[in-house]
Write an enzyme that holds these catalytic residues in place. Sequence first.
Site, mmCIF file in Angstrom:
data_model
loop_
_atom_site.group_PDB
_atom_site.id
_atom_site.type_symbol
_atom_site.label_atom_id
_atom_site.label_comp_id
_atom_site.label_asym_id
_atom_site.label_seq_id
_atom_site.Cartn_x
_atom_site.Cartn_y
_atom_site.Cartn_z
ATOM 1 N N GLY A 1 4.226 -5.997 31.685
ATOM 2 C CA GLY A 1 3.632 -6.552 32.898
ATOM 3 C C GLY A 1 2.323 -7.274 32.599
ATOM 4 O O GLY A 1 2.021 -8.307 33.212
ATOM 5 N N ASN B 1 -0.810 0.065 42.487
ATOM 6 C CA ASN B 1 -0.374 1.157 41.605
ATOM 7 C C ASN B 1 -1.007 2.501 41.942
ATOM 8 O O ASN B 1 -0.423 3.550 41.690
ATOM 9 C CB ASN B 1 -0.671 0.802 40.145
ATOM 10 N N GLN C 1 4.557 -2.781 40.444
ATOM 11 C CA GLN C 1 4.758 -1.505 41.141
ATOM 12 C C GLN C 1 5.690 -1.624 42.347
ATOM 13 O O GLN C 1 5.927 -0.646 43.040
ATOM 14 C CB GLN C 1 3.413 -0.911 41.588
ATOM 15 N N SER D 1 7.636 -5.219 35.094
ATOM 16 C CA SER D 1 7.587 -4.487 33.829
ATOM 17 C C SER D 1 8.677 -3.412 33.827
ATOM 18 O O SER D 1 8.736 -2.591 34.749
ATOM 19 C CB SER D 1 6.205 -3.838 33.698
ATOM 20 N N GLY D 2 9.518 -3.413 32.786
ATOM 21 C CA GLY D 2 10.679 -2.525 32.754
ATOM 22 C C GLY D 2 10.360 -1.040 32.822
ATOM 23 O O GLY D 2 11.083 -0.272 33.459
ATOM 24 N N HIS D 3 9.250 -0.625 32.176
ATOM 25 C CA HIS D 3 9.027 0.830 32.067
ATOM 26 C C HIS D 3 8.622 1.478 33.393
ATOM 27 O O HIS D 3 8.523 2.706 33.476
ATOM 28 C CB HIS D 3 8.023 1.154 30.954
ATOM 29 N N CYS E 1 -4.324 3.245 33.096
ATOM 30 C CA CYS E 1 -5.167 2.423 32.237
ATOM 31 C C CYS E 1 -6.641 2.746 32.390
ATOM 32 O O CYS E 1 -7.449 2.366 31.565
ATOM 33 C CB CYS E 1 -4.948 0.950 32.546
HETATM 34 N N1 PLP Z 1 0.408 -4.321 37.157
HETATM 35 C C1 PLP Z 1 0.453 -3.136 37.779
HETATM 36 C C2 PLP Z 1 0.324 -3.083 39.263
HETATM 37 C C3 PLP Z 1 0.616 -1.963 37.038
HETATM 38 O O1 PLP Z 1 0.651 -0.786 37.663
HETATM 39 C C4 PLP Z 1 0.718 -2.068 35.626
HETATM 40 C C5 PLP Z 1 0.838 -0.848 34.804
HETATM 41 O O2 PLP Z 1 0.460 0.235 35.215
HETATM 42 C C6 PLP Z 1 0.678 -3.329 35.035
HETATM 43 C C7 PLP Z 1 0.519 -4.432 35.838
HETATM 44 C C8 PLP Z 1 0.768 -3.495 33.557
HETATM 45 O O3 PLP Z 1 2.096 -3.309 33.118
HETATM 46 P P1 PLP Z 1 2.383 -2.994 31.593
HETATM 47 O O4 PLP Z 1 2.010 -1.588 31.349
HETATM 48 O O5 PLP Z 1 3.845 -3.221 31.428
HETATM 49 O O6 PLP Z 1 1.576 -3.963 30.803
#
Ligand code: PLP
Length: 394
Positions: free
Chosen positions: A72, A151, A181, A201-203, A327
């Site tokens: 993502g 998120n 999300q 984002s796949g995960h 994060c």
């Molecule tokens: N955007 C949002 C709203 C997210 O919650 C996250 C990850 O927590 C990301 C972007 C980033 O995704 P990735 O972990 O695949 O880089």
Amino acid sequence: MTLVYLDNNATTMVAPEVCEAMMPYFSEMYGNASSIYDLAHSANNAVKESREIIADFLGAKDPKEIIFTSCGSESANMAIKGTLEVNKNKKHIITTKIEHPCVLNLYKDLEKKGYRVSWIDVDSNGDLNIGQLLEEVCDDTALVSVMMANNETGVIYPVDKISEAVKMRNPETKVFVDAVQAAGKIPINVKDTKIDMLGISGHKFHAPKGIGALYVKTGTMISPLIIGGHQEKGKRAGTENVPYIVAMATAARLAKEALNDELTRVKALRDKLERGILSSIKNSVLNSKSKNRVPNTTNIGFQYIEGELILLHMNDLGICASSGSACTSGSLEPSHVLRAQGVPFTSLHGSIRFSLSRYTTEQEIDYTLEKLPAIIDKLVKISPFQKELNEIFK
Ligand code: PLP
């Protein structure tokens, strides 16, 4: 030992069907999707079919509008930097105060490089000030960037309406939506919207970590982030990660099939957890009361106690949740999302995000509701804020 995983906004378990679907692409069908012999054809076909599935998942008109990325964060960086690179004469960006760090920190960096960034407010429920956003749109606005679902709180933002209104003010302004999300939790249908780019984002929906996608509407110009080979029609160099592309497509197909379950059963479990906590724990407060929330997320503040301590005690009993986003956890900085909502310091440091998935069971929710009050009770007793807590518990 019991394991209750309520941190699905951080990452999700890879679905067994997803593991099964991707495995052959590590062994029997390991060819480079760009080569011309038969071994490569199966890889190439798998990428083609996966692109169609992701296009369908996002409601894109044409599979060519899908670019596979590694995550993502890459999708967001590609959309944002790629747009600004081809619009060098425009120096204004509009975004919100509650974006994920992969977007937020990029805009802070661009601010240092001379861009003017308008940071749009949210109210105490987490809802966006759309009027303020639209007022900021001007001739110099290169990009408007709003996430589809937050998120930390799960609040959903009306990105379809926002994109329409932005284009009425300035048809040249590009709209990027971080839908990481939202994917798998609520329907996404870019076809009938004015959204130019959208990242997933796949995960976050039961595919492995390390695969994502960016939708780029036909006719939208962006320059590549990764320059090299001609993969992804020259928009994203690097040999295609065939097993993970297949995995994400399989996960998307399953998520689409399970969407109804997410919107009903998962929501009912989330509501049970939320109601149960708020009714049994006196110093608990719901942080985002917006009516528009993804069905799997709740964010609850426990006044006058420390979130990290709650997490550690829950971990001892096998319950996984988080404070803030994955994060930012570990930084001890209170959540920028809750601060933007004006959550008072009394619950800012004791806020916990619970995020469910289609694998969450009622027994797991009951177990959490059974164990959590004793944990909070223990922490209330050692809190330095006894006077304030006595007021709440009297
Ligand atoms: N955007 C949002 C709203 C997210 O919650 C996250 C990850 O927590 C990301 C972007 C980033 O995704 P990735 O972990 O695949 O880089």
